[in-house]
Design a protein around this motif. Structure first.
Motif, PDB file in Angstrom:
ATOM      1  N   ASN A 276      14.488  35.297 -36.218  1.00 10.52           N
ATOM      2  CA  ASN A 276      13.502  36.459 -36.726  1.00 10.52           C
ATOM      3  C   ASN A 276      14.220  36.915 -37.980  1.00 10.52           C
ATOM      4  OD1 ASN A 276      11.583  35.807 -34.277  1.00 10.52           O
ATOM      5  ND2 ASN A 276      13.545  36.924 -33.301  1.00 10.52           N
ATOM      6  N   VAL A 277      13.264  36.919 -38.977  1.00 11.52           N
ATOM      7  CA  VAL A 277      13.848  37.608 -40.129  1.00 11.52           C
ATOM      8  C   VAL A 277      13.118  38.942 -40.554  1.00 11.52           C
ATOM      9  CG1 VAL A 277      14.622  37.443 -42.743  1.00 11.52           C
ATOM     10  CG2 VAL A 277      14.789  35.337 -41.204  1.00 11.52           C
ATOM     11  N   PHE A 278      13.543  40.166 -40.798  1.00 16.30           N
ATOM     12  CA  PHE A 278      12.962  41.192 -41.103  1.00 16.30           C
ATOM     13  C   PHE A 278      13.580  41.819 -42.383  1.00 16.30           C
ATOM     14  CE2 PHE A 278      13.189  40.846 -36.432  1.00 16.30           C
ATOM     15  CZ  PHE A 278      11.999  41.520 -36.134  1.00 16.30           C
ATOM     16  N   THR A 279      12.758  41.859 -43.276  1.00 19.87           N
ATOM     17  CA  THR A 279      13.272  41.875 -44.889  1.00 19.87           C
ATOM     18  C   THR A 279      12.225  43.143 -45.392  1.00 19.87           C
ATOM     19  OG1 THR A 279      13.639  41.029 -46.649  1.00 19.87           O
ATOM     20  CG2 THR A 279      11.841  40.015 -45.724  1.00 19.87           C
TER      21      THR A 279
ATOM     22  N   VAL B 293      18.547  43.580 -44.625  1.00 16.86           N
ATOM     23  CA  VAL B 293      17.660  42.427 -44.098  1.00 16.86           C
ATOM     24  C   VAL B 293      18.295  42.051 -42.762  1.00 16.86           C
ATOM     25  CG1 VAL B 293      17.228  39.991 -44.386  1.00 16.86           C
ATOM     26  CG2 VAL B 293      17.200  41.564 -46.438  1.00 16.86           C
ATOM     27  N   THR B 294      17.562  41.925 -41.924  1.00 19.09           N
ATOM     28  CA  THR B 294      17.960  41.673 -40.367  1.00 19.09           C
ATOM     29  C   THR B 294      17.357  40.526 -39.826  1.00 19.09           C
ATOM     30  OG1 THR B 294      17.766  44.289 -40.053  1.00 19.09           O
ATOM     31  CG2 THR B 294      18.066  43.003 -37.986  1.00 19.09           C
ATOM     32  N   VAL B 295      18.351  39.553 -39.242  1.00 17.02           N
ATOM     33  CA  VAL B 295      18.178  38.641 -38.567  1.00 17.02           C
ATOM     34  C   VAL B 295      18.516  38.600 -36.867  1.00 17.02           C
ATOM     35  CG1 VAL B 295      18.379  36.305 -38.509  1.00 17.02           C
ATOM     36  CG2 VAL B 295      18.563  37.284 -40.650  1.00 17.02           C
ATOM     37  N   SER B 296      17.451  38.126 -36.092  1.00 14.12           N
ATOM     38  CA  SER B 296      17.859  38.105 -34.903  1.00 14.12           C
ATOM     39  C   SER B 296      17.613  36.683 -34.273  1.00 14.12           C
ATOM     40  CB  SER B 296      17.106  39.008 -33.670  1.00 14.12           C
ATOM     41  OG  SER B 296      15.629  38.613 -34.121  1.00 14.12           O
ATOM     42  N   ILE B 297      18.820  36.063 -33.568  1.00 14.21           N
ATOM     43  CA  ILE B 297      18.729  34.659 -33.279  1.00 14.21           C
ATOM     44  C   ILE B 297      18.804  34.386 -31.596  1.00 14.21           C
ATOM     45  CG2 ILE B 297      20.071  34.166 -35.298  1.00 14.21           C
ATOM     46  CD1 ILE B 297      22.603  33.726 -33.398  1.00 14.21           C
TER      47      ILE B 297
ATOM     48  N   PRO C  12      11.472  44.250 -28.474  1.00 11.34           N
ATOM     49  CA  PRO C  12      11.397  45.471 -29.046  1.00 11.34           C
ATOM     50  C   PRO C  12      12.439  46.133 -29.498  1.00 11.34           C
ATOM     51  CG  PRO C  12      10.195  45.999 -27.145  1.00 11.34           C
ATOM     52  CD  PRO C  12      10.903  44.563 -27.053  1.00 11.34           C
ATOM     53  N   TRP C  13      13.405  46.181 -28.952  1.00 11.01           N
ATOM     54  CA  TRP C  13      14.713  46.937 -29.382  1.00 11.01           C
ATOM     55  C   TRP C  13      15.436  46.413 -30.416  1.00 11.01           C
ATOM     56  CZ3 TRP C  13      17.306  49.343 -24.393  1.00 11.01           C
ATOM     57  CH2 TRP C  13      16.358  50.154 -23.602  1.00 11.01           C
ATOM     58  N   TYR C  14      15.057  45.078 -30.736  1.00 11.42           N
ATOM     59  CA  TYR C  14      16.044  44.424 -31.653  1.00 11.42           C
ATOM     60  C   TYR C  14      15.175  44.394 -33.074  1.00 11.42           C
ATOM     61  CZ  TYR C  14      18.319  42.941 -27.556  1.00 11.42           C
ATOM     62  OH  TYR C  14      19.140  42.733 -26.479  1.00 11.42           O
ATOM     63  N   ASP C  15      13.828  44.937 -33.187  1.00 11.77           N
ATOM     64  CA  ASP C  15      13.211  44.921 -34.221  1.00 11.77           C
ATOM     65  C   ASP C  15      14.095  45.494 -35.472  1.00 11.77           C
ATOM     66  OD1 ASP C  15      11.273  46.625 -36.285  1.00 11.77           O
ATOM     67  OD2 ASP C  15       9.896  45.156 -35.112  1.00 11.77           O
ATOM     68  N   GLY C  16      13.941  44.813 -36.689  1.00 12.27           N
ATOM     69  CA  GLY C  16      14.866  45.233 -37.913  1.00 12.27           C
ATOM     70  C   GLY C  16      14.048  46.390 -38.789  1.00 12.27           C
ATOM     71  N   GLY C  17      13.030  46.760 -38.320  1.00  9.88           N
ATOM     72  CA  GLY C  17      12.197  47.924 -39.386  1.00  9.88           C
ATOM     73  C   GLY C  17      13.162  48.920 -39.957  1.00  9.88           C
ATOM     74  N   ALA C  18      13.836  49.754 -38.985  1.00 12.47           N
ATOM     75  CA  ALA C  18      14.559  50.678 -39.193  1.00 12.47           C
ATOM     76  C   ALA C  18      15.702  50.488 -40.422  1.00 12.47           C
ATOM     77  CB  ALA C  18      15.246  51.347 -38.403  1.00 12.47           C
TER      78      ALA C  18
END
Length: 502
Positions: A93-96, A139-143, A126-132
């Motif tokens: 997942n990529v949050f940018t 830029v945040t990526v979770s794998i 939801p604890w790994y959401d990269g919004g903050a």
């Protein structure tokens, strides 16, 4: 790889094809992007294969399938960890903040590896959401990665450490694609908590991986120590219980559900009515560690993490490492009536302490109820002492090591337990189930401290206090208020040299 935008959706072209994400408040989320082919059939126990190209635009609007096939049945599971069915479990997942923004240089990148003891966990939490992190220019990526036996079980004609190979391929995907999402592939920080914290420390010692990241953050990570002999014994036992040959073909015969059942039995997690002594499973955990996880094979993973660090592996990468003060105290909470009617010293000796160490530990922890004493000892042995060992193993490294403690006592539990720091790290204190561990009003100043230190480290390589090996072994203690102290892990030095049976 030029992005295109609509009012609701954002599209980015990756090396395998275009993906469509969704705009949110101030950032875009691209969910469930496959970085590898589904590990099924001939690929089940194989090294991960990069995902083949696709035609058209692939929706990346929902989290992908997870390797976790059912929710763990344990009171110790704190983080909400969705289990999503499907075969394409190797996704990310990529949050940018904005993939459309033109920059001379991309933003720093955080790649998150989730915990769960290498047998559970979900990148869809939801604890790994990269919004903050996006809000703060990261830029945040979770794998995801293969778990349990599929990811880490020994099979003689299959590659070892398949889960580790998954991490590496995901990081290669980040290297090749993150620029299209606004990130800088030369400014990648890998981070994780618990098993994920151990994962990133393992990757720090793996030569094949080190060119793929710049810095490392380990929250409550346990260093890799499992030997090839231990892995083989567990693999052969699982095959024997399944009634199949200990080969790739034989172990492909049992159903996925059956392998999960056998995996739990081999790991000693099966319930048994006669097991009413809470000390026994804790003693097994302290002595043997996790049954499934990265294996020191001498090929991909050169040696136990701390030994490899002493030899200089990863010494050129900055490390931020620490844990909570009361990691596993929850494991014995309320267990006082079930504890054996033995002196406290005898309980500690059952957990591996010598009579001399048990006496010294009791002297420094006087007045604690037996159940709290036992839980604190387990916390100190499994998490806090390894943190100290890692910091000292990197003395003299070219890159600095910063050390922290998360000491804030929850108003719900009265302690700083395992996973309690995650919502503060991601600054998601209003997310699902956070109130269950942090109360209805988690302190915003603490979230600003923990999250802010992470952002500063990811962005600038400076979390905000003096590195451990700069002279006085300074430790940042995250609390209300957060403070810096000298030699903040001195209380576990007496546990450093207990022989390991691993």
């Amino acid at each position: 790889m030029t992005p295109s935008l609509t009012q609701e959706f954002a599209e980015v072209t990756t090396t395998a094809g275009a993906v469509r994400g969704r705009w949110r408040e101030g950032s875009a989320a691209f969910l469930g992007i496959p970085y590898a082919e589904p590990p099924i059939g001939d690929l089940r126990f194989a090294e991960p294969a990069p995902h083949r190209p696709w035609e058209g635009v692939r929706d990346a609007l929902d989290y992908g399938a997870t390797p976790q096939r059912k929710l763990p049945d344990s009171e110790l599971i704190i983080t909400p960890e969705p289990s999503i069915p499907g075969d394409s479990i190797l996704n990310l997942n990529v949050f940018t903040p904005s993939p459309s923004r033109n920059r001379d240089k991309g933003l720093p990148v955080l790649v998150w590896i989730h915990g769960g003891g290498f047998i559970a966990g979900s990148p869809a939490s939801p604890w790994y959401d990269g919004g903050a992190f996006n809000r703060d220019g990261v830029v945040t990526v979770s794998i995801s990665y293969r778990l349990g036996f599929d990811g880490f079980g020994w099979i003689p004609d299959a590659p070892n450490n398949r889960g580790v190979l998954d991490w590496i391929l995901a990081l290669e995907w980040v290297r090749d694609n993150i620029e299209a999402f606004g990130g800088d592939p030369s400014r990648v920080t890998i981070a994780g908590q618990s098993a994920g914290g151990g994962a990133v420390m393992t990757l720090l010692t793996v030569s094949r991986a080190r060119a793929l990241f710049e810095r490392v953050i380990s929250l409550s990570g346990v260093p890799t120590e499992r030997t090839l002999g231990q892995a083989e014994a567990a693999g052969r036992r699982l095959a024997r219980l399944a009634g199949v040959e200990a080969t790739r073909a034989g172990l492909s015969e049992p159903s996925e559900e059956r392998v999960l059942e056998l995996q739990a039995e081999v790991a000693g997690m099966g319930s048994s009515p006669e097991q009413t002594d809470p000390i026994r499973p804790l003693a097994d955990l302290v002595r043997d560690g996790l049954v499934f996880g990265p294996v020191v094979d001498g090929v991909l993973i050169p040696g136990p993490t701390v030994e490899a660090m002493r030899l200089g592996n990863g010494s050129d990468k900055a490390l931020l490492v620490g844990c909570t003060d009361h990691e596993f105290n929850m494991s014995t909470a309320g267990a006082g009536p079930l504890l054996p009617k033995e002196p406290d010293a005898a309980l500690l000796e059952r957990l591996g302490a010598s009579p001399e160490i048990a006496e010294a530990y009791l002297a420094s922890h006087g007045g604690l109820p037996s159940e709290v004493l036992v839980g604190q000892y387990v916390s100190d042995r499994i998490f806090r002492t390894p943190t100290l060992n890692v910091a000292e193993a990197r003395a003299g490294s070219a890159a600095p090591t910063w050390v922290y403690r998360f000491a804030w006592r929850s108003p719900v539990t009265g302690d700083a337990g395992h996973c309690f720091d995650i919502p503060f790290f991601f600054d998601v204190t209003t997310a699902e189930r956070v109130a269950a561990i942090a109360g209805e009003e988690p302190p915003s100043a603490l979230a600003a401290d923990v999250h802010g230190a992470a952002v500063a480290f990811i962005r600038d390589g400076q979390p905000g206090w003096t590195p451990w090996d700069a002279g006085d072994h300074q430790v940042r203690v995250f609390d209300e208020p957060s403070i810096d102290i000298e030699d903040g892990y001195a209380d576990v030095r007496l546990l450093q040299h207990i022989p390991s049976a691993r």
